[in-house]
Design an enzyme around this catalytic site. Sequence first.
Site, PDB file in Angstrom:
ATOM      1  N   HIS A 273     110.208  11.283  -2.310  1.00  0.00           N
ATOM      2  CA  HIS A 273     111.212  10.262  -2.608  1.00  0.00           C
ATOM      3  C   HIS A 273     110.596   8.882  -2.827  1.00  0.00           C
ATOM      4  O   HIS A 273     111.298   7.875  -2.866  1.00  0.00           O
ATOM      5  CB  HIS A 273     112.257  10.247  -1.487  1.00  0.00           C
ATOM      6  CG  HIS A 273     112.968  11.565  -1.404  1.00  0.00           C
ATOM      7  ND1 HIS A 273     114.196  11.796  -1.962  1.00  0.00           N
ATOM      8  CD2 HIS A 273     112.565  12.744  -0.873  1.00  0.00           C
ATOM      9  CE1 HIS A 273     114.541  13.061  -1.764  1.00  0.00           C
ATOM     10  NE2 HIS A 273     113.562  13.659  -1.109  1.00  0.00           N
TER      11      HIS A 273
ATOM     12  N   GLU B 250      83.855   9.135   2.577  1.00  0.00           N
ATOM     13  CA  GLU B 250      82.594   8.587   3.061  1.00  0.00           C
ATOM     14  C   GLU B 250      81.415   9.493   2.680  1.00  0.00           C
ATOM     15  O   GLU B 250      80.285   9.030   2.556  1.00  0.00           O
ATOM     16  CB  GLU B 250      82.668   8.432   4.589  1.00  0.00           C
ATOM     17  CG  GLU B 250      81.915   7.240   5.128  1.00  0.00           C
ATOM     18  CD  GLU B 250      82.285   6.923   6.575  1.00  0.00           C
ATOM     19  OE1 GLU B 250      83.099   6.003   6.770  1.00  0.00           O
ATOM     20  OE2 GLU B 250      81.781   7.574   7.500  1.00  0.00           O
TER      21      GLU B 250
ATOM     22  N   LYS C 162      79.529  -3.994   7.871  1.00  0.00           N
ATOM     23  CA  LYS C 162      79.232  -4.256   9.285  1.00  0.00           C
ATOM     24  C   LYS C 162      78.215  -5.399   9.388  1.00  0.00           C
ATOM     25  O   LYS C 162      78.356  -6.305  10.207  1.00  0.00           O
ATOM     26  CB  LYS C 162      78.651  -3.003   9.959  1.00  0.00           C
ATOM     27  CG  LYS C 162      79.657  -1.892  10.256  1.00  0.00           C
ATOM     28  CD  LYS C 162      78.989  -0.772  11.077  1.00  0.00           C
ATOM     29  CE  LYS C 162      79.926   0.374  11.399  1.00  0.00           C
ATOM     30  NZ  LYS C 162      79.318   1.467  12.158  1.00  0.00           N
TER      31      LYS C 162
HETATM   32  O1  PA5 Z   1      81.574   8.645  10.182  1.00  0.00           O
HETATM   33  C1  PA5 Z   1      80.912   7.662  10.495  1.00  0.00           C
HETATM   34  O2  PA5 Z   1      79.692   7.727  10.603  1.00  0.00           O
HETATM   35  C2  PA5 Z   1      81.584   6.346  10.765  1.00  0.00           C
HETATM   36  O3  PA5 Z   1      82.944   6.427  10.530  1.00  0.00           O
HETATM   37  C3  PA5 Z   1      81.361   5.943  12.219  1.00  0.00           C
HETATM   38  O4  PA5 Z   1      81.849   6.958  13.046  1.00  0.00           O
HETATM   39  C4  PA5 Z   1      82.056   4.627  12.498  1.00  0.00           C
HETATM   40  O5  PA5 Z   1      81.553   3.632  11.657  1.00  0.00           O
HETATM   41  C5  PA5 Z   1      81.851   4.224  13.948  1.00  0.00           C
HETATM   42  O6  PA5 Z   1      80.488   4.112  14.264  1.00  0.00           O
HETATM   43  P1  PA5 Z   1      80.009   4.191  15.747  1.00  0.00           P
HETATM   44  O7  PA5 Z   1      80.317   5.537  16.271  1.00  0.00           O
HETATM   45  O8  PA5 Z   1      78.527   3.926  15.714  1.00  0.00           O
HETATM   46  O9  PA5 Z   1      80.739   3.100  16.505  1.00  0.00           O
END
Ligand code: PA5
Length: 418
Positions: A295, A274, A409
């Site tokens: 394996h 990410e 989203k």
């Molecule tokens: O690292 C990130 O920013 C994302 O993985 C968020 O944590 C994830 O999308 C969840 O978002 P939120 O905490 O707003 O529910």
Amino acid sequence: MIKLDLSRAFCKEQMANYENKIQTIHQMIQNKTGLGNDFLGWLDYANGLDSSFLEKIQSLANKVREECEVLVVIGIGGSYLGARAAIDAINGLFKKDRLEIIYLGNTLSPYYVSQVVEYLKDKKIAVNVVSKSGTTIEPAIAFRFLKPLVEKVWKERAHEFIFATTDQQKGALKPLADSKGYTTFIIPDDVGGRYSVITPVGLFPMACAGLDIKAFIEGVKAAMVTYRQPHNIAYQYALTRYLHFKNKQSVEFFINYEPHLNMFNEWLKQLFGESEGKQNQGLLPASLCFTTDLHSMGQFCQEGHDIFFETTLRLRNYQGDITIPEMENDADHLNYLVNKKISYVNDIAIDSTLKAHCLGHRSNIVIELEKLDEYHLGELFYFFMVSCACSAYLLEVNPFNQPGVEVYKKEMKELLKK
Ligand code: PA5
């Protein structure tokens, strides 16, 4: 202490050419002048934690441990992966004490969600709902299922067993938590989800699971000294990754030899995937658990398409061990291992695999950890967070945003509303 072994990593000769670049990135991180600099709150976060705050988390966790059968951690991505990685890493994969930890809000699987809801009926549950925005659909739906269950089992005491971890101002969860009297933990504005394991996002579930959060934060603090120096192994690791990427080895296999570190690999995949996967850049983070996956994927690792390198996490001391017993008539011809520990066999497996993959011209970075306890785990999380920031800056992308995640989203919400 973490040790970085680059003796089996190709490209290390080129590292000296990047000294100036690394020093520029070091200044960008320390002076908060790079892309996404308003999300560098995690760098100093542990220093601002006073012991009374940790004690408050601990005493709330003690109450959950004493009165509840299950803690359900509701969250997705950065809002649960760090906590789960830490809890598995320390406690292992089998229930260790009375309090069971279950994760929800990380999937829309109808089978999983309905099974969990059925399993929790009439159990004494506590819920920690973790969502910075409070609007992410998976945790929001999960909370809709669990709020009535907590209210049914705890009645007028329900608010004592719902804990909301969210944004101070922007989060949609905060007003609900305030109106209902839930305990609220704040995720600082300048800490993104995948860097939040060192905040209450990670600390509260860890404390509920019986982990020593003070030792964890001590480990983070020790790492803050080591990995904020201009020359440190977090930068060396980041640079080695980058050199592989430039060399067209753009897949990194995170390899462990411990099934209870698989969630740590998932956390790593999110952290790097990410942070770097944008603007057509980024190494593809993948993971393997050896010897299990030798394996299934061992053939590819030995002789397959040369687009990857391996990063092996090696423990110098194990959390448990067991002696190999004798077999009558030496039926499997392994009696030469009698009275040897399984750790001995695992260590030989690691050495042999590294040697074999070297013979196959596979590049291997080895990260050695003294042992897997809370202190060293805190150090390890911080090491990778600093490496990731440096690595993304080498690729000239913002390590702290995730515009691509927002697209899905938004699309899903629009379709659902139709
Ligand atoms: O690292 C990130 O920013 C994302 O993985 C968020 O944590 C994830 O999308 C969840 O978002 P939120 O905490 O707003 O529910």
